[in-house]
Design a protein around this motif. Structure first.
Motif, PDB file in Angstrom:
ATOM      1  N   UNK A  11       0.836  -1.205   0.000  1.00 27.22           N
ATOM      2  CA  UNK A  11       0.000   0.000   0.000  1.00 27.22           C
ATOM      3  C   UNK A  11       0.867   1.250   0.000  1.00 27.22           C
ATOM      4  N   UNK A  12       1.007   1.874  -1.166  1.00 31.29           N
ATOM      5  CA  UNK A  12       1.593   3.213  -1.225  1.00 31.29           C
ATOM      6  C   UNK A  12       0.476   4.208  -0.924  1.00 31.29           C
ATOM      7  N   UNK A  13       0.819   5.500  -0.776  1.00 28.16           N
ATOM      8  CA  UNK A  13      -0.215   6.489  -0.491  1.00 28.16           C
ATOM      9  C   UNK A  13      -0.864   6.890  -1.809  1.00 28.16           C
ATOM     10  N   UNK A  14      -1.884   6.115  -2.214  1.00 26.68           N
ATOM     11  CA  UNK A  14      -2.454   6.201  -3.559  1.00 26.68           C
ATOM     12  C   UNK A  14      -3.081   7.559  -3.922  1.00 26.68           C
ATOM     13  N   UNK A  15      -3.636   8.317  -2.997  1.00 25.90           N
ATOM     14  CA  UNK A  15      -4.179   9.607  -3.451  1.00 25.90           C
ATOM     15  C   UNK A  15      -3.138  10.535  -4.071  1.00 25.90           C
ATOM     16  N   UNK A  16      -1.859  10.335  -3.719  1.00 26.34           N
ATOM     17  CA  UNK A  16      -0.795  11.209  -4.211  1.00 26.34           C
ATOM     18  C   UNK A  16       0.148  10.474  -5.154  1.00 26.34           C
ATOM     19  N   UNK A  17       0.636   9.307  -4.751  1.00 31.02           N
ATOM     20  CA  UNK A  17       1.624   8.563  -5.546  1.00 31.02           C
ATOM     21  C   UNK A  17       0.944   7.854  -6.710  1.00 31.02           C
ATOM     22  N   UNK A  18       1.334   8.205  -7.939  1.00 28.23           N
ATOM     23  CA  UNK A  18       0.760   7.574  -9.132  1.00 28.23           C
ATOM     24  C   UNK A  18       1.817   6.933 -10.028  1.00 28.23           C
ATOM     25  N   UNK A  19       3.058   7.362  -9.944  1.00 27.80           N
ATOM     26  CA  UNK A  19       4.111   6.790 -10.773  1.00 27.80           C
ATOM     27  C   UNK A  19       4.448   5.377 -10.343  1.00 27.80           C
ATOM     28  N   UNK A  20       4.433   4.433 -11.293  1.00 26.70           N
ATOM     29  CA  UNK A  20       4.739   3.050 -10.972  1.00 26.70           C
ATOM     30  C   UNK A  20       3.629   2.328 -10.236  1.00 26.70           C
ATOM     31  N   UNK A  21       2.433   2.924 -10.192  1.00 32.70           N
ATOM     32  CA  UNK A  21       1.295   2.335  -9.481  1.00 32.70           C
ATOM     33  C   UNK A  21       0.301   1.776 -10.495  1.00 32.70           C
ATOM     34  N   UNK A  22      -0.139   0.550 -10.283  1.00 34.00           N
ATOM     35  CA  UNK A  22      -1.051  -0.120 -11.196  1.00 34.00           C
ATOM     36  C   UNK A  22      -2.324   0.703 -11.380  1.00 34.00           C
ATOM     37  N   UNK A  23      -2.752   0.848 -12.641  1.00 30.50           N
ATOM     38  CA  UNK A  23      -3.958   1.610 -12.948  1.00 30.50           C
ATOM     39  C   UNK A  23      -3.705   3.069 -13.248  1.00 30.50           C
ATOM     40  N   UNK A  24      -2.452   3.505 -13.086  1.00 27.09           N
ATOM     41  CA  UNK A  24      -2.103   4.900 -13.357  1.00 27.09           C
ATOM     42  C   UNK A  24      -1.090   4.983 -14.491  1.00 27.09           C
ATOM     43  N   UNK A  25      -1.094   6.095 -15.192  1.00 27.92           N
ATOM     44  CA  UNK A  25      -0.152   6.363 -16.274  1.00 27.92           C
ATOM     45  C   UNK A  25       0.088   7.864 -16.316  1.00 27.92           C
ATOM     46  N   UNK A  26       0.953   8.301 -17.227  1.00 28.17           N
ATOM     47  CA  UNK A  26       1.148   9.746 -17.369  1.00 28.17           C
ATOM     48  C   UNK A  26      -0.152  10.419 -17.780  1.00 28.17           C
ATOM     49  N   UNK A  27      -0.941   9.737 -18.618  1.00 24.25           N
ATOM     50  CA  UNK A  27      -2.193  10.339 -19.084  1.00 24.25           C
ATOM     51  C   UNK A  27      -3.206  10.463 -17.953  1.00 24.25           C
ATOM     52  N   UNK A  28      -3.427   9.400 -17.180  1.00 21.66           N
ATOM     53  CA  UNK A  28      -4.400   9.479 -16.086  1.00 21.66           C
ATOM     54  C   UNK A  28      -3.943  10.477 -15.024  1.00 21.66           C
ATOM     55  N   UNK A  29      -2.623  10.579 -14.838  1.00 19.33           N
ATOM     56  CA  UNK A  29      -2.101  11.543 -13.862  1.00 19.33           C
ATOM     57  C   UNK A  29      -2.298  12.972 -14.340  1.00 19.33           C
ATOM     58  N   UNK A  30      -2.148  13.188 -15.651  1.00 22.47           N
ATOM     59  CA  UNK A  30      -2.309  14.538 -16.199  1.00 22.47           C
ATOM     60  C   UNK A  30      -3.768  14.976 -16.241  1.00 22.47           C
ATOM     61  N   UNK A  31      -4.683  14.018 -16.408  1.00 28.16           N
ATOM     62  CA  UNK A  31      -6.110  14.351 -16.525  1.00 28.16           C
ATOM     63  C   UNK A  31      -6.633  15.163 -15.353  1.00 28.16           C
ATOM     64  N   UNK A  32      -6.082  14.904 -14.171  1.00 30.69           N
ATOM     65  CA  UNK A  32      -6.530  15.599 -12.965  1.00 30.69           C
ATOM     66  C   UNK A  32      -6.274  17.100 -13.044  1.00 30.69           C
ATOM     67  N   UNK A  33      -5.366  17.525 -13.924  1.00 34.72           N
ATOM     68  CA  UNK A  33      -4.913  18.914 -13.934  1.00 34.72           C
ATOM     69  C   UNK A  33      -5.349  19.690 -15.181  1.00 34.72           C
ATOM     70  N   UNK A  34      -6.359  19.171 -15.881  1.00 34.75           N
ATOM     71  CA  UNK A  34      -6.867  19.890 -17.058  1.00 34.75           C
ATOM     72  C   UNK A  34      -7.804  21.017 -16.636  1.00 34.75           C
ATOM     73  N   UNK A  35      -7.844  22.070 -17.475  1.00 33.96           N
ATOM     74  CA  UNK A  35      -8.761  23.202 -17.277  1.00 33.96           C
ATOM     75  C   UNK A  35      -8.613  23.851 -15.899  1.00 33.96           C
ATOM     76  N   UNK A  36      -7.367  24.118 -15.508  1.00 39.97           N
ATOM     77  CA  UNK A  36      -7.107  24.730 -14.204  1.00 39.97           C
ATOM     78  C   UNK A  36      -6.541  26.139 -14.374  1.00 39.97           C
ATOM     79  N   UNK A  37      -6.846  27.006 -13.419  1.00 41.25           N
ATOM     80  CA  UNK A  37      -6.342  28.376 -13.452  1.00 41.25           C
ATOM     81  C   UNK A  37      -4.822  28.393 -13.408  1.00 41.25           C
TER      82      UNK A  37
END
Length: 304
Positions: free
Chosen positions: A70-96
């Motif tokens: 168990x890594x701290x999944x709300x923050x750590x996404x690199x090297x974590x199953x189910x995450x990629x650069x694309x899914x990590x970037x999606x969280x930051x679209x359309x931001x001020x």
């Protein structure tokens, strides 16, 4: 998960290797490394490159000991199953505002002492933890290019990630850490406030950041780029990355290429295809067609 392994014999059985093999590799793991410099444009990165029996053993450690931790999944996404650069970037679209912080010398800062504590905290006995530390570190730190390094680093930064998550909730920001890249988005004032907290928190963990080179704060009226993807409106591969791949394919038309180089180019095109499928299709056709033409030896220009 077998976190309560107390003896070397039990560890060997779990990894399906002989005790003698474990001891032999642990006694001199440095001999299995073949370091090299990986160049991209004008930048270069040192790859420690574990090989042979050690590399195979590290893969087993990842599979049997670390895959489901168990890594701290709300923050750590690199090297974590189910995450990629694309899914990590999606969280930051359309931001001020979007900010990126690149942690300096990330893997070298995860020392063998930190790695030893990771295994002890997972419940392994001190002798087992020492052996696992010897097998998964190189010259006193996590090696770049090892199958186990990213997940061990995520575990070593668990407390930092938890702190970052709590502060981002308090300020109403979105935040993730993709290996050595910390990405924060939200309103400009809140983002800059959270960024100001990141530096002392990293310092407490014995990490450092070169503010002038490694910190970027990008407002919505400028191009916002994270993990090689633009996020202003929707996630997209940057034009510079696409042009870099075009240039490498153009070199293939004049060069002889190994299967390794060819597969690297295919991987880059597939990455482009995650957000630009039409462009990726055109690039793939051009790559395949280029392999049918007379070739010459200029491989170095592609590998860079």
């Amino acid at each position: 998960m077998p976190y309560n392994v107390k003896s070397i014999k039990s560890l060997a059985k779990l990894l399906d290797v002989d005790v003698e093999e474990l001891v032999r590799i642990e006694q001199n793991p440095e001999k299995y490394y073949e370091p090299f410099e990986k160049k991209r444009g004008e930048k270069s990165r040192s790859i420690d490159n574990p090989t042979g029996e050690l590399a195979a053993l590290q893969i087993r450690i990842k599979k049997f000991l670390l895959c489901d931790v168990d890594v701290f999944r709300p923050i750590a996404t690199g090297g974590v199953k189910g995450h990629s650069t694309k899914t990590s970037a999606l969280l930051h679209t359309n931001k001020d505002c979007v900010a990126t912080v690149d942690v300096k010398s990330f893997f070298p800062c995860v020392t063998n002492n930190k790695v030893y504590k990771v295994f002890c905290n997972l419940g392994y006995s001190p002798p087992v933890s020492r052996m696992l530390t010897r097998i998964t570190t190189y010259k006193g730190h996590l090696p770049q290019g090892s199958a186990t390094s990213t997940i061990i680093a995520n575990l070593a930064l668990y407390n930092f990630d938890e702190y970052l998550y709590n502060q981002s909730l308090r300020l109403g920001c979105d935040c993730i850490r993709f290996v050595d890249d910390i990405i924060i988005s939200g309103s400009y004032g809140k983002v800059t406030e959270l960024v100001s907290l990141v530096f002392p928190a990293l310092h407490r963990m014995r990490f450092s950041v070169h503010r002038a080179k490694k910190l970027k704060i990008m407002k919505s009226n400028k191009r916002q780029e994270v993990l090689g993807l633009t996020v202003n409106r929707a996630v997209g591969v940057t034009k510079s990355y696409v042009e870099e791949v075009r240039t490498q394919i153009a070199c293939v038309e004049k060069c002889s290429v190994t299967s390794c180089v060819y597969l690297k180019l295919v991987g880059k095109i597939q990455y482009i295809g995650t957000t630009k499928p039409i462009i990726a299709g055109n690039l793939m056709r051009k790559l395949r067609n280029s392999l049918m033409r007379p070739e010459k030896e200029c491989l170095a220009s592609i590998e860079q």
